[in-house]
Design an enzyme around this catalytic site. Sequence first.
Site, PDB file in Angstrom:
ATOM      1  N   GLN A  18     -56.263  -1.541 -17.650  1.00 17.48           N
ATOM      2  CA  GLN A  18     -56.210  -2.609 -15.891  1.00 17.48           C
ATOM      3  C   GLN A  18     -56.736  -3.588 -15.691  1.00 17.48           C
ATOM      4  O   GLN A  18     -57.924  -4.365 -16.420  1.00 17.48           O
ATOM      5  CB  GLN A  18     -57.143  -1.401 -15.473  1.00 17.48           C
ATOM      6  CG  GLN A  18     -58.709  -1.762 -14.428  1.00 17.48           C
ATOM      7  CD  GLN A  18     -59.202  -1.864 -15.790  1.00 17.48           C
ATOM      8  OE1 GLN A  18     -59.719  -1.200 -17.319  1.00 17.48           O
ATOM      9  NE2 GLN A  18     -60.778  -1.789 -15.690  1.00 17.48           N
ATOM     10  N   HIS A  57     -66.848   6.265 -11.626  1.00 20.88           N
ATOM     11  CA  HIS A  57     -65.285   5.502 -11.280  1.00 20.88           C
ATOM     12  C   HIS A  57     -64.920   5.116 -12.906  1.00 20.88           C
ATOM     13  O   HIS A  57     -63.331   5.555 -13.613  1.00 20.88           O
ATOM     14  CB  HIS A  57     -64.884   4.031 -10.579  1.00 20.88           C
ATOM     15  CG  HIS A  57     -63.777   3.898  -9.981  1.00 20.88           C
ATOM     16  ND1 HIS A  57     -62.839   4.322  -9.782  1.00 20.88           N
ATOM     17  CD2 HIS A  57     -63.977   2.210 -11.427  1.00 20.88           C
ATOM     18  CE1 HIS A  57     -61.967   2.913 -10.091  1.00 20.88           C
ATOM     19  NE2 HIS A  57     -62.691   1.792 -11.486  1.00 20.88           N
ATOM     20  N   TYR A 102     -51.038  -3.228  -6.768  1.00 20.50           N
ATOM     21  CA  TYR A 102     -51.591  -2.877  -5.799  1.00 20.50           C
ATOM     22  C   TYR A 102     -53.050  -3.536  -4.766  1.00 20.50           C
ATOM     23  O   TYR A 102     -53.603  -3.737  -5.853  1.00 20.50           O
ATOM     24  CB  TYR A 102     -51.702  -1.384  -5.246  1.00 20.50           C
ATOM     25  CG  TYR A 102     -52.481  -1.003  -5.814  1.00 20.50           C
ATOM     26  CD1 TYR A 102     -51.696   0.117  -7.202  1.00 20.50           C
ATOM     27  CD2 TYR A 102     -53.467  -0.425  -5.544  1.00 20.50           C
ATOM     28  CE1 TYR A 102     -52.939   0.555  -7.763  1.00 20.50           C
ATOM     29  CE2 TYR A 102     -53.815   0.792  -6.197  1.00 20.50           C
ATOM     30  CZ  TYR A 102     -54.282   0.589  -7.294  1.00 20.50           C
ATOM     31  OH  TYR A 102     -54.923   2.111  -8.656  1.00 20.50           O
ATOM     32  N   PRO A 103     -53.202  -3.758  -3.676  1.00 16.42           N
ATOM     33  CA  PRO A 103     -54.158  -4.214  -3.584  1.00 16.42           C
ATOM     34  C   PRO A 103     -54.677  -3.261  -2.854  1.00 16.42           C
ATOM     35  O   PRO A 103     -54.288  -2.576  -1.940  1.00 16.42           O
ATOM     36  CB  PRO A 103     -53.626  -5.278  -2.122  1.00 16.42           C
ATOM     37  CG  PRO A 103     -52.081  -4.831  -1.614  1.00 16.42           C
ATOM     38  CD  PRO A 103     -51.332  -4.112  -2.752  1.00 16.42           C
ATOM     39  N   MET A 104     -56.309  -3.769  -2.612  1.00 22.71           N
ATOM     40  CA  MET A 104     -57.036  -2.442  -2.149  1.00 22.71           C
ATOM     41  C   MET A 104     -58.541  -3.348  -1.656  1.00 22.71           C
ATOM     42  O   MET A 104     -58.877  -4.001  -1.888  1.00 22.71           O
ATOM     43  CB  MET A 104     -57.592  -0.968  -3.424  1.00 22.71           C
ATOM     44  CG  MET A 104     -58.188  -1.760  -4.395  1.00 22.71           C
ATOM     45  SD  MET A 104     -59.350  -0.481  -5.331  1.00 22.71           S
ATOM     46  CE  MET A 104     -60.297   0.606  -3.855  1.00 22.71           C
ATOM     47  N   LYS A 110     -62.612  -2.266  -0.216  1.00 22.24           N
ATOM     48  CA  LYS A 110     -63.488  -0.671  -0.246  1.00 22.24           C
ATOM     49  C   LYS A 110     -63.958   0.195   1.664  1.00 22.24           C
ATOM     50  O   LYS A 110     -64.160  -1.500   2.404  1.00 22.24           O
ATOM     51  CB  LYS A 110     -64.704  -0.712  -0.460  1.00 22.24           C
ATOM     52  CG  LYS A 110     -64.858  -0.950  -2.466  1.00 22.24           C
ATOM     53  CD  LYS A 110     -65.030   0.360  -2.969  1.00 22.24           C
ATOM     54  CE  LYS A 110     -65.061   0.522  -4.291  1.00 22.24           C
ATOM     55  NZ  LYS A 110     -64.521   1.519  -4.782  1.00 22.24           N
ATOM     56  N   SER A 160     -62.726   6.543  -4.986  1.00 23.05           N
ATOM     57  CA  SER A 160     -61.766   6.696  -4.016  1.00 23.05           C
ATOM     58  C   SER A 160     -61.373   7.380  -3.280  1.00 23.05           C
ATOM     59  O   SER A 160     -60.747   6.821  -2.422  1.00 23.05           O
ATOM     60  CB  SER A 160     -60.732   6.983  -5.284  1.00 23.05           C
ATOM     61  OG  SER A 160     -60.738   5.751  -6.132  1.00 23.05           O
TER      62      SER A 160
HETATM   63  O1  76R Z   1     -65.413  -2.969 -15.864  1.00 23.97           O
HETATM   64  C1  76R Z   1     -65.208  -1.697 -16.477  1.00 23.97           C
HETATM   65  O2  76R Z   1     -64.227  -1.947 -17.768  1.00 23.97           O
HETATM   66  C2  76R Z   1     -66.289  -1.116 -16.123  1.00 23.97           C
HETATM   67  C3  76R Z   1     -66.269  -0.139 -15.525  1.00 23.97           C
HETATM   68  C4  76R Z   1     -65.329  -0.705 -14.292  1.00 23.97           C
HETATM   69  C5  76R Z   1     -66.149  -1.099 -13.404  1.00 23.97           C
HETATM   70  C6  76R Z   1     -67.121  -2.015 -12.733  1.00 23.97           C
HETATM   71  C7  76R Z   1     -63.875   0.475 -14.033  1.00 23.97           C
HETATM   72  C8  76R Z   1     -63.457   0.729 -14.896  1.00 23.97           C
HETATM   73  N1  76R Z   1     -63.536  -0.410 -12.949  1.00 23.97           N
HETATM   74  C9  76R Z   1     -65.004  -1.152 -12.382  1.00 23.97           C
HETATM   75  C10 76R Z   1     -64.613  -1.978 -11.207  1.00 23.97           C
HETATM   76 MN1  76R Z   1     -61.758  -0.132 -12.186  1.00 23.97          MN
HETATM   77  N2  76R Z   1     -60.028   0.804 -10.873  1.00 23.97           N
HETATM   78  C11 76R Z   1     -59.468   0.652 -10.014  1.00 23.97           C
HETATM   79  C12 76R Z   1     -58.017   1.275  -9.884  1.00 23.97           C
HETATM   80  O3  76R Z   1     -56.201   3.781  -7.228  1.00 23.97           O
HETATM   81  C13 76R Z   1     -57.180   3.647  -7.530  1.00 23.97           C
HETATM   82  O4  76R Z   1     -58.056   5.013  -6.757  1.00 23.97           O
HETATM   83  C14 76R Z   1     -58.512   2.780  -7.620  1.00 23.97           C
HETATM   84  C15 76R Z   1     -58.223   1.493  -8.274  1.00 23.97           C
HETATM   85  C16 76R Z   1     -58.143   1.780 -10.761  1.00 23.97           C
HETATM   86  C17 76R Z   1     -56.847   3.052 -10.752  1.00 23.97           C
HETATM   87  C18 76R Z   1     -58.896   1.227 -11.418  1.00 23.97           C
HETATM   88  C19 76R Z   1     -58.684   1.466 -13.086  1.00 23.97           C
HETATM   89  N3  76R Z   1     -62.428  -0.623 -10.015  1.00 23.97           N
HETATM   90  C20 76R Z   1     -63.866  -1.647  -9.638  1.00 23.97           C
HETATM   91  C21 76R Z   1     -63.422  -2.361  -8.260  1.00 23.97           C
HETATM   92  C22 76R Z   1     -64.461  -3.280  -8.203  1.00 23.97           C
HETATM   93  C23 76R Z   1     -65.384  -2.451  -7.452  1.00 23.97           C
HETATM   94  C24 76R Z   1     -66.397  -2.913  -7.161  1.00 23.97           C
HETATM   95  O5  76R Z   1     -66.995  -4.150  -7.987  1.00 23.97           O
HETATM   96  O6  76R Z   1     -67.136  -2.990  -6.134  1.00 23.97           O
HETATM   97  C25 76R Z   1     -62.541  -1.704  -8.945  1.00 23.97           C
HETATM   98  C26 76R Z   1     -61.847  -1.724  -7.046  1.00 23.97           C
HETATM   99  C27 76R Z   1     -61.726  -0.624  -9.094  1.00 23.97           C
HETATM  100  C28 76R Z   1     -60.705  -0.452  -9.130  1.00 23.97           C
HETATM  101  N4  76R Z   1     -61.008   1.036 -13.302  1.00 23.97           N
HETATM  102  C29 76R Z   1     -61.893   1.320 -15.009  1.00 23.97           C
HETATM  103  C30 76R Z   1     -60.240   1.576 -14.175  1.00 23.97           C
HETATM  104  C31 76R Z   1     -59.443   1.985 -15.351  1.00 23.97           C
HETATM  105  C32 76R Z   1     -58.622   2.472 -15.891  1.00 23.97           C
HETATM  106  C33 76R Z   1     -61.712   1.756 -15.404  1.00 23.97           C
HETATM  107  C34 76R Z   1     -61.715   2.128 -17.302  1.00 23.97           C
HETATM  108  C35 76R Z   1     -61.547   0.749 -18.180  1.00 23.97           C
HETATM  109  C36 76R Z   1     -62.096   0.631 -19.579  1.00 23.97           C
HETATM  110  O7  76R Z   1     -62.989   1.934 -19.526  1.00 23.97           O
HETATM  111  O8  76R Z   1     -61.337   0.508 -20.615  1.00 23.97           O
END
Ligand code: 76R
Length: 274
Positions: free
Chosen positions: A209, A196, A169-171, A173, A247
């Site tokens: 992811q 998050h 899915y796209p999203m 902020k 989120s």
């Molecule tokens: O890079 C990393 O893994 C470190 C922490 C991390 C970042 C920086 C991280 C961890 N995410 C990051 C950035 Mn994420 N993520 C999403 C979604 O459905 C929703 O509510 C949101 C959609 C999911 C499901 C998800 C999962 N993440 C981001 C960003 C960029 C934002 C920015 O830079 O401003 C987005 C848009 C985003 C969205 N995230 C994780 C996960 C999961 C499962 C992790 C843990 C990964 C791990 O520990 O192995």
Amino acid sequence: MSDTAAPDVPQTLEGWFVQHALYHVDWGKVRALAPADLARIGGEGERWLQEAATCGKGDTAAYAVIGHKADLMLVHYREDIDALKEVEHSLAHSPLAEVLLPATSFLSVIEVSLNEASAVAAKKLAEQGIKPTTARYAAAFDQEMSVQRKRLETRLRPVIPSARYACFYPMSKRRGEKNNWYALSGDERRALMRGHGKIGHKHHQQVTQVISGAIGLDDWEWGVTLFSDDCLAFKKLVHEMRFDPASALYAEFGPFHVGIRGQPSQIGQWLAGK
Ligand code: 76R
């Protein structure tokens, strides 16, 4: 170019360019095909997909999509946008395209945020008394970023995870009057992203992811692709994240697509309804 220009803009590293290409299958046309034509399209489809998946620099995976938004999702990881165009174009000219109709597509590039790492690097340099506007600072900062790039290489240029299910899915902020992600301070954004990441990490055994950035490339700001052998894990993870402020207050979502991974050798059987 130096990475030091705008301290509050998150630093990011970019890897593969990504296309999520979704197609409808023209099932009426498939059913009306003579068996020999169906076999030819299936065989050519297998060959095309096999070739795309083993292109050398990148990867391609196919998913049978559940529901009416699309039937087939192709995920392409490639070195650059030109290579994405090439794979798109080669499909358009392959026999498989005779039974496909475009549904939608999304262009992005795999992104790893250095928001934390760059803040740590900036602090380290400040502690050493190196001033942000100096050439020495720029060189030291770039050096630190290249160390990070090496460390993160496998996340930037991965093979598509082999899990049975994918959820894409796209999203974006939110930039609302009250809740505007881009008007928050760097510290506020980092704190929210830490929360998050903590929630995400609880699910990392079940879900892989891949976050790809699309600002300036497509209509949403990120593509989220989740991979798992348990499709309920998508629901659990996304549900839990809805309650997390990053989120709950700051996320806008586009359409969700869930698919089942298919191997190139299965495409002929799939078209034939087996
Ligand atoms: O890079 C990393 O893994 C470190 C922490 C991390 C970042 C920086 C991280 C961890 N995410 C990051 C950035 Mn994420 N993520 C999403 C979604 O459905 C929703 O509510 C949101 C959609 C999911 C499901 C998800 C999962 N993440 C981001 C960003 C960029 C934002 C920015 O830079 O401003 C987005 C848009 C985003 C969205 N995230 C994780 C996960 C999961 C499962 C992790 C843990 C990964 C791990 O520990 O192995």
